[in-house]
Design a protein around this motif. Structure first.
Motif, mmCIF file in Angstrom:
data_model
loop_
_atom_site.group_PDB
_atom_site.id
_atom_site.type_symbol
_atom_site.label_atom_id
_atom_site.label_comp_id
_atom_site.label_asym_id
_atom_site.label_seq_id
_atom_site.Cartn_x
_atom_site.Cartn_y
_atom_site.Cartn_z
ATOM 1 N N ILE A 10 -4.507 1.089 -1.922
ATOM 2 C CA ILE A 10 -3.577 0.427 -1.000
ATOM 3 C C ILE A 10 -2.454 1.380 -0.599
ATOM 4 O O ILE A 10 -2.038 1.410 0.568
ATOM 5 C CB ILE A 10 -3.001 -0.850 -1.653
ATOM 6 N N GLN A 11 -1.982 2.174 -1.560
ATOM 7 C CA GLN A 11 -0.898 3.118 -1.288
ATOM 8 C C GLN A 11 -1.310 4.152 -0.254
ATOM 9 O O GLN A 11 -0.477 4.628 0.522
ATOM 10 C CB GLN A 11 -0.483 3.813 -2.594
ATOM 11 N N SER A 12 -2.592 4.481 -0.229
ATOM 12 C CA SER A 12 -3.071 5.496 0.712
ATOM 13 C C SER A 12 -2.960 5.033 2.156
ATOM 14 O O SER A 12 -2.876 5.868 3.074
ATOM 15 C CB SER A 12 -4.526 5.864 0.395
ATOM 16 N N PHE A 13 -2.979 3.727 2.383
ATOM 17 C CA PHE A 13 -2.889 3.185 3.733
ATOM 18 C C PHE A 13 -1.448 3.116 4.235
ATOM 19 O O PHE A 13 -1.220 2.889 5.425
ATOM 20 C CB PHE A 13 -3.503 1.788 3.790
ATOM 21 N N LYS A 14 -0.498 3.299 3.334
ATOM 22 C CA LYS A 14 0.907 3.182 3.710
ATOM 23 C C LYS A 14 1.447 4.539 4.159
ATOM 24 O O LYS A 14 1.010 5.582 3.708
ATOM 25 C CB LYS A 14 1.731 2.668 2.526
ATOM 26 N N GLY A 15 2.402 4.483 5.046
ATOM 27 C CA GLY A 15 3.049 5.713 5.494
ATOM 28 C C GLY A 15 2.559 6.169 6.855
ATOM 29 O O GLY A 15 1.462 5.825 7.312
ATOM 30 N N PHE A 16 3.388 6.969 7.501
ATOM 31 C CA PHE A 16 3.101 7.443 8.858
ATOM 32 C C PHE A 16 1.917 8.395 8.883
ATOM 33 O O PHE A 16 1.094 8.368 9.802
ATOM 34 C CB PHE A 16 4.359 8.123 9.420
ATOM 35 N N LYS A 17 1.813 9.259 7.860
ATOM 36 C CA LYS A 17 0.730 10.241 7.834
ATOM 37 C C LYS A 17 -0.638 9.570 7.756
ATOM 38 O O LYS A 17 -1.586 10.004 8.422
ATOM 39 C CB LYS A 17 0.922 11.192 6.659
ATOM 40 N N SER A 18 -0.744 8.515 6.949
ATOM 41 C CA SER A 18 -2.035 7.840 6.819
ATOM 42 C C SER A 18 -2.431 7.151 8.122
ATOM 43 O O SER A 18 -3.621 7.120 8.483
ATOM 44 C CB SER A 18 -1.971 6.818 5.678
ATOM 45 N N ILE A 19 -1.452 6.611 8.845
ATOM 46 C CA ILE A 19 -1.740 5.965 10.131
ATOM 47 C C ILE A 19 -2.292 6.989 11.117
ATOM 48 O O ILE A 19 -3.252 6.722 11.858
ATOM 49 C CB ILE A 19 -0.479 5.292 10.693
ATOM 50 N N ILE A 20 -1.692 8.188 11.118
ATOM 51 C CA ILE A 20 -2.153 9.252 12.017
ATOM 52 C C ILE A 20 -3.584 9.662 11.673
ATOM 53 O O ILE A 20 -4.436 9.808 12.558
ATOM 54 C CB ILE A 20 -1.213 10.471 11.931
ATOM 55 N N VAL A 21 -3.857 9.832 10.379
ATOM 56 C CA VAL A 21 -5.190 10.250 9.946
ATOM 57 C C VAL A 21 -6.241 9.210 10.321
ATOM 58 O O VAL A 21 -7.311 9.545 10.846
ATOM 59 C CB VAL A 21 -5.209 10.505 8.427
ATOM 60 N N ILE A 22 -5.947 7.943 10.066
ATOM 61 C CA ILE A 22 -6.886 6.876 10.409
ATOM 62 C C ILE A 22 -7.126 6.841 11.911
ATOM 63 O O ILE A 22 -8.265 6.673 12.374
ATOM 64 C CB ILE A 22 -6.353 5.517 9.908
ATOM 65 N N ALA A 23 -6.053 7.021 12.696
ATOM 66 C CA ALA A 23 -6.186 7.035 14.158
ATOM 67 C C ALA A 23 -7.065 8.194 14.616
ATOM 68 O O ALA A 23 -7.895 8.045 15.516
ATOM 69 C CB ALA A 23 -4.805 7.129 14.806
ATOM 70 N N ILE A 24 -6.916 9.361 13.977
ATOM 71 C CA ILE A 24 -7.741 10.529 14.318
ATOM 72 C C ILE A 24 -9.206 10.242 14.030
ATOM 73 O O ILE A 24 -10.086 10.566 14.838
ATOM 74 C CB ILE A 24 -7.260 11.763 13.536
ATOM 75 N N PHE A 25 -9.488 9.622 12.893
ATOM 76 C CA PHE A 25 -10.869 9.285 12.546
ATOM 77 C C PHE A 25 -11.473 8.316 13.564
ATOM 78 O O PHE A 25 -12.611 8.504 14.014
ATOM 79 C CB PHE A 25 -10.918 8.670 11.146
ATOM 80 N N LEU A 26 -10.721 7.288 13.906
ATOM 81 C CA LEU A 26 -11.244 6.274 14.827
ATOM 82 C C LEU A 26 -11.425 6.840 16.232
ATOM 83 O O LEU A 26 -12.423 6.542 16.903
ATOM 84 C CB LEU A 26 -10.309 5.067 14.848
ATOM 85 N N LEU A 27 -10.481 7.663 16.679
ATOM 86 C CA LEU A 27 -10.611 8.281 17.998
ATOM 87 C C LEU A 27 -11.772 9.269 18.036
ATOM 88 O O LEU A 27 -12.503 9.335 19.032
ATOM 89 C CB LEU A 27 -9.309 8.994 18.370
#
Length: 230
Positions: A10-27
């Motif tokens: 759950i902690q891995s999903f928190k924070g600005f960096k994780s949001i950017i990484v997830i967005a990069i994967f999805l894009l």
């Protein structure tokens, strides 16, 4: 162990960096389809197996060449942060040191598996096919990176240094790993057997060795953590 795994996941999903990484994967997953259509529109005679690779080449490229940077960038301080802030003392009084290391490792690995799975699901929606082999190969890389990250976080006590190291290794790791696979220098070519890229070239399930290498890293991390005073 399961509680630590859940907390780290759950902690891995928190924070600005994780949001950017997830967005990069999805894009990357989304535009992989456009890239595949572009190659296929050139009327090149691809085999059915090559067409499947084209559909997932974006994600495969992302995890191979930027996976180490992403994993270490998010989780480089997973252990030494706890040690530096003295919060590790609360954990060692409630569970074993082995459970802490394994729980942290599993939580990080599950986070990256979730990112990869979501990316492959998006691709499968467009191409109406799901490439399990490439998913498992990419997952083996993410697990390898996660295990190495946990090991380095145990061996290096300062979070600031592992943050710097995450950038250096993230850039150098895929370059050095790729060079080891291609080089014929007998003095260093043996190192390719402890790096993951060599096993991804095999088509007979040799990528499973990457999971074994990750297990070795976790075992070393456990031994090192047991010897450390918290």
């Amino acid at each position: 162990m399961l509680a630590i795994c859940k907390r780290e996941f759950i902690q891995s999903f928190k924070g600005f960096k994780s949001i950017i990484v997830i967005a990069i994967f999805l894009l990357t997953a989304y535009y992989s389809k456009s890239f595949a259509d572009l190659l296929l529109s050139l009327n090149i005679d691809f085999t059915s197996e090559e067409k499947q690779i084209i559909q997932t080449i974006g994600i495969s490229f992302l995890i191979m060449f930027f996976g180490m940077l992403f994993v270490m960038g998010l989780s480089h301080d997973t252990i030494n942060r706890e040690t530096h802030e003295r919060t590790i003392r609360f954990l060692v009084t409630r569970t074993s040191r082995t459970s802490i290391i394994v729980g942290k490792f599993l939580g990080i690995s599950l986070f990256w598996f979730a990112c990869l799975l979501a990316s492959f699901v998006i691709i499968s929606i467009f191409v109406h096919d799901f490439d399990f082999i490439v998913l498992f190969q990419s997952t083996s890389l993410a697990v390898y990176y996660s295990a190495l990250t946990v090991l380095l976080s145990v061996l290096i006590p300062k979070p600031g240094f592992t943050m710097f190291l995450s950038v250096v290794l993230g850039i150098a790791f895929p370059i050095f790993n790729g060079w080891l696979v291609l080089t014929t220098n007998n003095w260093v070519s043996w190192l390719k057997y402890i790096f993951p890229f060599y096993y991804l070239d095999e088509v007979n399930g040799m990528f499973l060795v990457v999971f074994l290498l990750a297990a070795v890293f976790v075992a070393i991390a456990i031994l090192a953590f047991r010897r450390r005073e918290c």
